[in-house]
Design a protein around this motif. Structure first.
Motif, PDB file in Angstrom:
ATOM      1  N   PHE A 124       7.081  -5.051  10.475  1.00  0.00           N
ATOM      2  CA  PHE A 124       6.095  -4.275   9.719  1.00  0.00           C
ATOM      3  C   PHE A 124       6.524  -4.152   8.261  1.00  0.00           C
ATOM      4  O   PHE A 124       7.704  -4.325   7.918  1.00  0.00           O
ATOM      5  N   ASP A 125       5.557  -3.841   7.409  1.00  0.00           N
ATOM      6  CA  ASP A 125       5.882  -3.458   6.036  1.00  0.00           C
ATOM      7  C   ASP A 125       6.269  -1.977   5.994  1.00  0.00           C
ATOM      8  O   ASP A 125       7.225  -1.598   5.334  1.00  0.00           O
ATOM      9  N   VAL A 126       5.492  -1.160   6.706  1.00  0.00           N
ATOM     10  CA  VAL A 126       5.793   0.265   6.833  1.00  0.00           C
ATOM     11  C   VAL A 126       5.716   0.623   8.311  1.00  0.00           C
ATOM     12  O   VAL A 126       4.699   0.382   8.966  1.00  0.00           O
TER      13      VAL A 126
ATOM     14  N   ALA B 157       0.556   6.944   7.857  1.00  0.00           N
ATOM     15  CA  ALA B 157      -0.032   5.694   8.361  1.00  0.00           C
ATOM     16  C   ALA B 157      -1.321   5.362   7.643  1.00  0.00           C
ATOM     17  O   ALA B 157      -1.584   4.200   7.286  1.00  0.00           O
ATOM     18  N   ILE B 158      -2.146   6.377   7.420  1.00  0.00           N
ATOM     19  CA  ILE B 158      -3.433   6.138   6.741  1.00  0.00           C
ATOM     20  C   ILE B 158      -3.203   5.662   5.310  1.00  0.00           C
ATOM     21  O   ILE B 158      -3.821   4.687   4.856  1.00  0.00           O
TER      22      ILE B 158
ATOM     23  N   GLY C 131      -3.330  -2.013   2.441  1.00  0.00           N
ATOM     24  CA  GLY C 131      -3.492  -3.376   2.953  1.00  0.00           C
ATOM     25  C   GLY C 131      -2.219  -4.009   3.440  1.00  0.00           C
ATOM     26  O   GLY C 131      -2.134  -5.240   3.548  1.00  0.00           O
ATOM     27  N   ILE C 132      -1.200  -3.204   3.742  1.00  0.00           N
ATOM     28  CA  ILE C 132       0.069  -3.744   4.231  1.00  0.00           C
ATOM     29  C   ILE C 132       0.194  -3.489   5.733  1.00  0.00           C
ATOM     30  O   ILE C 132      -0.459  -2.610   6.293  1.00  0.00           O
ATOM     31  N   ARG C 133       1.046  -4.291   6.368  1.00  0.00           N
ATOM     32  CA  ARG C 133       1.197  -4.206   7.819  1.00  0.00           C
ATOM     33  C   ARG C 133       1.863  -2.884   8.208  1.00  0.00           C
ATOM     34  O   ARG C 133       3.020  -2.627   7.863  1.00  0.00           O
TER      35      ARG C 133
ATOM     36  N   TYR D  62      -8.357   2.451  10.600  1.00  0.00           N
ATOM     37  CA  TYR D  62      -7.656   1.442   9.808  1.00  0.00           C
ATOM     38  C   TYR D  62      -6.882   0.498  10.733  1.00  0.00           C
ATOM     39  O   TYR D  62      -6.754   0.738  11.932  1.00  0.00           O
ATOM     40  N   ASP D  63      -6.385  -0.562  10.153  1.00  0.00           N
ATOM     41  CA  ASP D  63      -5.644  -1.565  10.920  1.00  0.00           C
ATOM     42  C   ASP D  63      -4.201  -1.100  11.093  1.00  0.00           C
ATOM     43  O   ASP D  63      -3.287  -1.568  10.407  1.00  0.00           O
TER      44      ASP D  63
END
Length: 534
Positions: free
Chosen positions: A217-219, A232-233, A239-241, A284-285
């Motif tokens: 993950f990015d975050v 998380a939001i 737009g990062i993973r 969100y993703d």
């Protein structure tokens, strides 16, 4: 029984029934049976797909079963029953049970539904609830859903306040209490996935294998309370993973009854707020990994490298940055008898368990806002409340103290240190405290003790990670939410940020996420999580 507004709402919900259902009532001559009959007539009158059968012969009266009226096929054998009136917090449980038995699909992931259908059983669940318990509906609704999907599963939800003799016989002193095939299965809030994890012994291993295949993950947010959800939001909006690993999505807020200081919302309840948080995150993703407990953190070996988070199931998650938002839990008194009599007279939720102590004597330990609010709530239910405070004065807001002082069945003892909780081997029967001024000890005879003495941060798993902790075990953070380890940020009740409030946790979670993003874009060379893992 139901007002016209509720009847209109129920009629709208029951338009979603796909097949006829029947309410099979087992009634007596008592007042509860008359109330149940009135309720069932109102329910049956809202839809032509709901019929009422008064020929039930269940031993528990009043009670009613919800069955399919379609036929005698195995899938029509549905074991959903309410013993007592499903009102208060349980009215939603009734509506959902009607819909799910009537063929309306539950809002649950298809993979989870298939897992429920595959259970072989037989599983006969009994859940003791109270109408004022905000933790009970999750359990009742989960087990009702399972019973509606799988003929090998039955469930009866029992109002403990109505079946007092049964509660006494089975020594139920906390709700929700769940029995499986007559034996203790669980206590406290449990959702469908948690129940499945206990029944399906292979579920943990399958979850671990699935997690092992995930890309970095990015975050990565550890914790799913207000701080974690906000983090998380904010990360996903960049737009990062983004991933969230939570032992229990919603955290301690799930156990909070009334919330009246969340700005712009005059009043809400914890479960309702958590439902909104979860839905907002899902907009969100974000990869949400629920029921995942973190047990270790390994810093990146090189600047900008991958940080590892070890999970209890053996899997390891990797990320370029991590946000720790593991929250806090109720603090224990840590005196003899507390552990031995937990849920047998020692309780931590007055809203949930208070009705089980109707007419009895209880003590509340703690003189802050939580303790005084608990004493006020309990005073309207129990025979007598003794509030015990270690300090020489109460610490609650003045308005709460004035309300407490006006109650005739409350006694306040200050400068008192609880030294032991007593019991007869089965349940609590007393408490001893020491007067800090005179060193004299006093015993109070009672039936229940409610502990309300603050919070402990959930950070024990970080002690060997290199993350700096305060002497209280809180994660030390700066004004940006940065910890002592590059790429690791923290927010919420687990940190040194003062004032443990929901709205503050959300703001700190958002700030930590923005700081993590700023950290990522300043790395040299700029990399994606997938490139860092390569």
């Amino acid at each position: 029984m139901l007002d016209e507004g509720l009847k209109t709402q129920l009629n709208a919900y029951l338009q979603n029934l796909r097949q006829p259902i029947e309410l099979v009532a087992s009634l007596g001559e008592d007042a509860g049976s008359k109330e149940m009959l009135a309720l069932l007539k109102d329910v049956a009158g809202t839809s032509d797909k709901v019929s009422l059968n008064l020929a039930g012969n269940d031993a528990r009266k009043p009670s009613f079963a919800i069955t399919r009226a379609a036929g005698d096929a195995p899938q029509d054998k549905v074991g959903v029953r309410f013993a007592g009136l499903p009102l208060g917090h349980e009215f939603t449980s009734l509506v959902l049970a009607l819909l799910h038995v009537g063929g309306h699909p539950p809002k649950v992931d298809a993979e989870v539904l298939d897992q429920v259908r595959a259970l072989e059983g037989p599983f006969h669940f009994e859940t003791y609830f109270s109408q004022s318990c905000q933790n009970c509906p999750d359990v009742v609704q989960a087990l009702n859903t399972m019973a509606a999907l799988n003929p090998n599963i039955t469930h009866v939800a029992i109002d403990g306040a109505l079946f007092k003799d049964e509660v006494e016989q089975r020594q139920v002193m906390a709700v929700p209490t769940i029995l499986l095939n007559g034996q203790p299965f669980g206590q406290g809030r449990m959702d469908l996935e948690q129940i499945l994890a206990k029944l399906d012994t292979g579920a943990v291993a399958r979850a671990a294998e699935k997690i092992k295949t995930k890309a970095a993950f990015d975050v990565l947010v550890i914790g799913g309370g207000p701080a974690g959800a906000a983090a998380a939001i904010y990360a996903a909006r960049k737009g990062i993973r983004t991933g969230v690993a939570a032992e229990r999505f919603g955290g301690q807020v799930l156990d909070t009854m009334a919330i009246e200081n969340f700005i712009s919302v005059s009043h809400t309840e914890g479960p309702k707020l958590v439902s909104g948080l979860e839905q907002h995150v899902k907009d969100y993703d974000v990869d949400i990994m629920n029921l995942q407990k973190a047990v270790g953190l390994v810093p990146a070996k090189t600047p900008g490298g991958l940080i590892e988070v070890k999970l209890e199931n053996g899997a390891i998650l990797k990320s370029r940055s991590v946000i720790l938002s593991t929250g806090a839990r109720w603090r224990n008194v840590n005196v003899p008898g507390e552990t031995e009599y937990k849920n047998r007279g020692v309780a931590y939720c007055p809203h949930c368990d208070g009705p089980l102590y109707k007419g009895k004597r209880v003590a509340v330990i703690g003189g802050g806002n939580s303790g005084v609010e608990a004493a006020i709530d309990l005073a309207g239910i129990v025979a007598h409340v003794t509030l015990i405070e270690f300090d020489n004065q109460l610490r609650a807001d003045a308005v709460l103290q004035r309300k407490l002082a006006s109650l005739p069945n409350v006694a306040v003892v200050t400068s008192a240190m609880t030294t032991e909780i007593h019991g007869d081997g089965a349940k609590v029967n007393g408490l001893t405290y020491k007067d800090r001024g005179s060193d004299e000890t006093h015993r109070i005879d009672l039936e229940g003790v409610f502990v309300q003495i603050g919070l402990v941060p959930n950070t024990e798993w970080l002690k060997d990670s290199g993350v700096a902790l305060s002497n209280r075990g809180e994660i030390e953070v700066d004004y940006r939410g940065e910890t002592s380890i590059p790429g690791v940020f923290a927010a919420g009740d687990a940190t040194t940020t003062p004032y443990k409030q929901i709205i503050i946790a959300m703001g700190e979670g958002s700030k930590a996420s923005l700081s993590a993003f700023d950290y990522l874009i300043r790395l040299e060379p700029a990399q994606t999580a997938e490139q860092a893992a390569a």
